[in-house]
Each structure stands twice: as structure tokens, then as C-alpha cells.
Write a protein that holds these residues in place. Structure first.
Motif, mmCIF file in Angstrom:
data_model
loop_
_atom_site.group_PDB
_atom_site.id
_atom_site.type_symbol
_atom_site.label_atom_id
_atom_site.label_comp_id
_atom_site.label_asym_id
_atom_site.label_seq_id
_atom_site.Cartn_x
_atom_site.Cartn_y
_atom_site.Cartn_z
ATOM 1 N N VAL A 1 0.841 -1.201 0.000
ATOM 2 C CA VAL A 1 0.000 0.000 0.000
ATOM 3 C C VAL A 1 0.876 1.251 0.000
ATOM 4 C CG1 VAL A 1 -1.686 1.307 1.352
ATOM 5 C CG2 VAL A 1 -1.956 -1.147 1.052
ATOM 6 N N GLN A 2 1.995 1.219 0.703
ATOM 7 C CA GLN A 2 2.909 2.366 0.691
ATOM 8 C C GLN A 2 3.435 2.621 -0.717
ATOM 9 O OE1 GLN A 2 6.236 3.471 3.766
ATOM 10 N NE2 GLN A 2 7.110 2.003 2.331
ATOM 11 N N TYR A 3 3.812 1.556 -1.438
ATOM 12 C CA TYR A 3 4.289 1.714 -2.819
ATOM 13 C C TYR A 3 3.187 2.273 -3.712
ATOM 14 C CZ TYR A 3 6.057 0.461 -7.441
ATOM 15 O OH TYR A 3 6.460 0.504 -8.754
ATOM 16 N N LEU A 4 1.989 1.706 -3.614
ATOM 17 C CA LEU A 4 0.877 2.182 -4.444
ATOM 18 C C LEU A 4 0.579 3.652 -4.152
ATOM 19 C CD1 LEU A 4 -1.529 -0.887 -4.125
ATOM 20 C CD2 LEU A 4 -0.247 -0.223 -6.166
ATOM 21 N N SER A 5 0.526 4.016 -2.879
ATOM 22 C CA SER A 5 0.233 5.403 -2.504
ATOM 23 C C SER A 5 1.293 6.347 -3.060
ATOM 24 C CB SER A 5 0.168 5.533 -0.979
ATOM 25 O OG SER A 5 -0.835 4.710 -0.440
ATOM 26 N N ALA A 6 2.561 5.953 -2.934
ATOM 27 C CA ALA A 6 3.657 6.798 -3.397
ATOM 28 C C ALA A 6 3.581 7.039 -4.897
ATOM 29 C CB ALA A 6 4.993 6.166 -3.020
ATOM 30 N N HIS A 7 3.291 5.995 -5.660
ATOM 31 C CA HIS A 7 3.318 6.140 -7.116
ATOM 32 C C HIS A 7 2.054 6.806 -7.658
ATOM 33 C CE1 HIS A 7 7.082 4.064 -8.371
ATOM 34 N NE2 HIS A 7 7.044 3.764 -7.080
ATOM 35 N N ILE A 8 0.928 6.612 -6.995
ATOM 36 C CA ILE A 8 -0.258 7.371 -7.388
ATOM 37 C C ILE A 8 -0.039 8.851 -7.097
ATOM 38 C CG2 ILE A 8 -2.701 7.765 -6.887
ATOM 39 C CD1 ILE A 8 -2.826 4.720 -6.210
ATOM 40 N N ALA A 9 0.520 9.144 -5.924
ATOM 41 C CA ALA A 9 0.809 10.537 -5.583
ATOM 42 C C ALA A 9 1.782 11.152 -6.588
ATOM 43 C CB ALA A 9 1.381 10.622 -4.178
ATOM 44 N N LEU A 10 2.831 10.421 -6.939
ATOM 45 C CA LEU A 10 3.814 10.929 -7.902
ATOM 46 C C LEU A 10 3.138 11.251 -9.233
ATOM 47 C CD1 LEU A 10 6.707 11.506 -8.861
ATOM 48 C CD2 LEU A 10 6.889 9.065 -9.429
ATOM 49 N N ARG A 11 2.317 10.345 -9.730
ATOM 50 C CA ARG A 11 1.664 10.573 -11.022
ATOM 51 C C ARG A 11 0.726 11.781 -10.965
ATOM 52 N NH1 ARG A 11 1.532 7.095 -15.236
ATOM 53 N NH2 ARG A 11 2.945 5.305 -15.101
ATOM 54 N N ARG A 12 0.017 11.941 -9.876
ATOM 55 C CA ARG A 12 -0.914 13.074 -9.791
ATOM 56 C C ARG A 12 -0.160 14.401 -9.658
ATOM 57 N NH1 ARG A 12 -6.689 11.290 -7.144
ATOM 58 N NH2 ARG A 12 -7.121 9.748 -8.772
ATOM 59 N N ILE A 13 0.970 14.384 -8.961
ATOM 60 C CA ILE A 13 1.787 15.596 -8.858
ATOM 61 C C ILE A 13 2.373 15.953 -10.218
ATOM 62 C CG2 ILE A 13 3.930 16.505 -7.896
ATOM 63 C CD1 ILE A 13 3.214 14.850 -5.345
ATOM 64 N N LEU A 14 2.893 14.961 -10.938
ATOM 65 C CA LEU A 14 3.433 15.212 -12.274
ATOM 66 C C LEU A 14 2.326 15.632 -13.244
ATOM 67 C CD1 LEU A 14 6.008 12.287 -12.608
ATOM 68 C CD2 LEU A 14 6.486 14.706 -12.166
ATOM 69 N N ALA A 15 1.133 15.090 -13.075
ATOM 70 C CA ALA A 15 0.013 15.488 -13.927
ATOM 71 C C ALA A 15 -0.335 16.951 -13.704
ATOM 72 C CB ALA A 15 -1.200 14.600 -13.638
ATOM 73 N N ALA A 16 -0.307 17.384 -12.442
ATOM 74 C CA ALA A 16 -0.593 18.788 -12.152
ATOM 75 C C ALA A 16 0.484 19.696 -12.727
ATOM 76 C CB ALA A 16 -0.699 18.990 -10.643
ATOM 77 N N THR A 17 1.727 19.206 -12.780
ATOM 78 C CA THR A 17 2.839 19.999 -13.313
ATOM 79 C C THR A 17 2.790 20.097 -14.826
ATOM 80 O OG1 THR A 17 4.223 19.290 -11.442
ATOM 81 C CG2 THR A 17 5.357 20.205 -13.365
ATOM 82 N N THR A 18 2.426 19.001 -15.494
ATOM 83 C CA THR A 18 2.496 18.942 -16.951
ATOM 84 C C THR A 18 1.172 19.210 -17.645
ATOM 85 O OG1 THR A 18 2.036 16.554 -16.956
ATOM 86 C CG2 THR A 18 4.353 17.247 -16.803
#
Length: 272
Positions: free
Chosen positions: A49-66
Motif C-alpha cells: 500500500v505504501q508503494y501504491l500510494s507513493a506512485h499514485i501521488a507521484l503521477r498526480r503531482i506530475l500530472a498537475a505539473t504537466t
């Protein structure tokens, strides 16, 4: 004319418990096949769950940036300066805007950094004094002398902070720990024979609570403006029920001075 200070955005997240309602609502569909396969390899549900949370968060942060949907982002690896598979750094393929990122997680705490230049972040839980005794001699000699000069009860927290500075820098450099930890000095300069820190990099401690240490490294020559936001787990929910990323409150701001922290935000339990 004064140049605008470079920006470093940091995001802090607590992973939800694997048996919680929050964990069941994570937007796993936004991950690619490689991420899903890697998540399945974790034996402990909390680590998965920690891995899933981290990578979903990363994708959403990068989505907001790009401005791109999180599920459309193509993540890959780029060889670091040692040209070894063990030193490849994560990258976003064909980004519409310049963006570098780094991700770290440890015992339920996740830290993500994004910037326009090479960046590295690291978070670690404070180790035992026995772990410090075992690993400490592998540090730069001046770093080890600085730790030994401290009273023994203070060494675990000081070691954790030092180690996160070192790992953040090596992640940003693109070598990881394949580059020996004794080669670079990331101490506080209290040893009389301490050399200067790595040229061309700003390395700063990030205060994340009493049980962890964290740091960020940025490939810039001038002091950056650093923002630290705490990301509610509801920002990672699937569908329309989740909070937007803009709901992440500011936890700290740093520029040419000390951190101003809102500890109450960090200490809240994740919803669900």
C-alpha cells in the motif's frame, strides 16, 4: 536585474493502513503495468500500500505539473553518470515542460520532490544506536568524527539526518549508493578538517516529525525557494469523491532561513 530563485516543491504523505477504507479507494488504475507488477511483489500488505500510494501521488503531482492525465504519463529510467543499471534515475518520458522528480518512502512516510533541475529526496526512520555503530565507519571520515563527538543518545537522530542528506544528493546525482558513502562530505561543518560540500548542489534538511529524518538536494547554485505540502490521502482516491491536489495544505516554507512548520497538519491521521 535580480533572477527569480529556483523552486523546489516537496510533498509529504502518510500511507494509509492496508486494511483501511482509504487503501481500498486508491486510484490504482492510474498506474502502468510495471508499477502494478512491482506492487504485487511486496510480501507485507503495508509495504504494498505504501508503494501504491507513493506512485499514485507521484503521477498526480506530475500530472498537475504537466497538464497531462496521470495515467498517460510514461515513466522510465535514465542511466546515471556511472552508466550502470543500478544507477539509473527515474525520469518522465517526453515531458511537455522541464520537470525532474525524486521519490522516497520509509515506514509509512512518503516524500516526493519536483523541480526544473536535477533533484533528489530521501526519508528515513531514525535507526537504532547499534545500526549507527555498524554503518557509521563507512561514512566520510569527517562525518563520522562529527557523529562521535555527540553524546551517544543523540547519534541516531543525527545519523539519520546525515544519511538522508547523503542519499538525497546521490539520488540527484544519479549514482545512488553505488558511489561510496565515504566519497562526499554532507556533514554540518563542525569538524575542523571537514571539506566543503558537493559543488553545484544545495542540500537541505527537511523537518518531517520526531521519528523520521528527511532531506532534499537540488542541482542549483543559489538558494531555492522550498515549499513543503502535506498531501491528504483523499487526494489519491479514485473517481470524483477524492480531494483535488490543490487541497494539499502548505506545511512549511523555506527561503534563506529556517523552516516555519505547521506540525498539527503533519500529525493528523490519514482519513478513512
Amino acid at each position: 536585474m535580480l533572477r527569480e530563485a529556483p523552486e523546489l516543491s516537496l510533498w509529504l504523505l502518510r500511507s494509509p493502513s492496508p486494511d483501511s477504507a482509504a487503501a481500498a479507494r486508491l486510484a490504482v488504475r492510474e498506474l502502468d503495468d510495471t508499477e502494478v507488477r512491482r506492487a504485487a511483489l511486496f510480501v507485507r500488505p503495508a509495504d504494498r500500500v505504501q508503494y501504491l500510494s507513493a506512485h499514485i501521488a507521484l503521477r498526480r503531482i506530475l500530472a498537475a505539473t504537466t497538464g497531462c492525465p496521470p495515467e498517460s504519463l510514461r515513466l522510465g529510467r535514465e542511466p546515471g553518470p556511472l552508466l550502470s543499471p543500478r544507477t539509473s534515475r527515474p525520469v518522465l518520458r517526453h515531458p511537455p515542460v522541464p520537470v525532474h522528480f525524486s521519490l522516497s518512502h520509509s515506514h509509512g512516510l512518503i516524500l516526493i520532490g519536483t523541480a526544473a533541475s536535477a533533484v533528489g529526496v530521501d526519508v528515513q526512520r531514525t535507526p537504532t544506536i547499534e545500526a549507527v555503530r555498524v554503518v557509521g565507519p563507512a561514512l566520510h571520515p569527517a562525518e563520522w568524527r562529527e557523529l562521535l563527538a555527540l553524546p551517544e543518545p543523540r547519534r541516531p537522530a543525527a545519523f539519520a539526518q546525515l544519511w538522508t542528506r547523503k542519499e538525497a544528493y546521490l539520488k540527484g546525482l544519479g549514482t545512488g549508493l553505488v558511489r561510496g558513502p565515504a566519497l562526499d562530505y554532507l556533514g554540518l561543518g563542525t569538524d575542523a578538517d571537514a571539506p566543503p560540500g558537493p559543488p553545484g548542489w544545495i542540500v537541505r534538511d527537511v523537518l518531517v516529525g520526531p521519528h523520521h529524518a528527511a532531506a532534499a538536494a537540488l542541482a542549483v547554485a543559489v538558494e531555492p525557494r522550498i515549499t513543503l505540502r502535506t498531501l491528504p490521502v483523499a487526494c489519491l482516491y479514485d473517481g470524483d469523491a477524492g480531494l483535488p491536489l490543490s487541497a494539499a495544505p502548505l506545511l512549511a516554507l523555506r527561503r534563506r532561513g529556517s523552516w516555519t512548520l505547521r506540525w498539527s497538519l503533519l500529525e493528523r491521521d490519514p482519513p478513512g
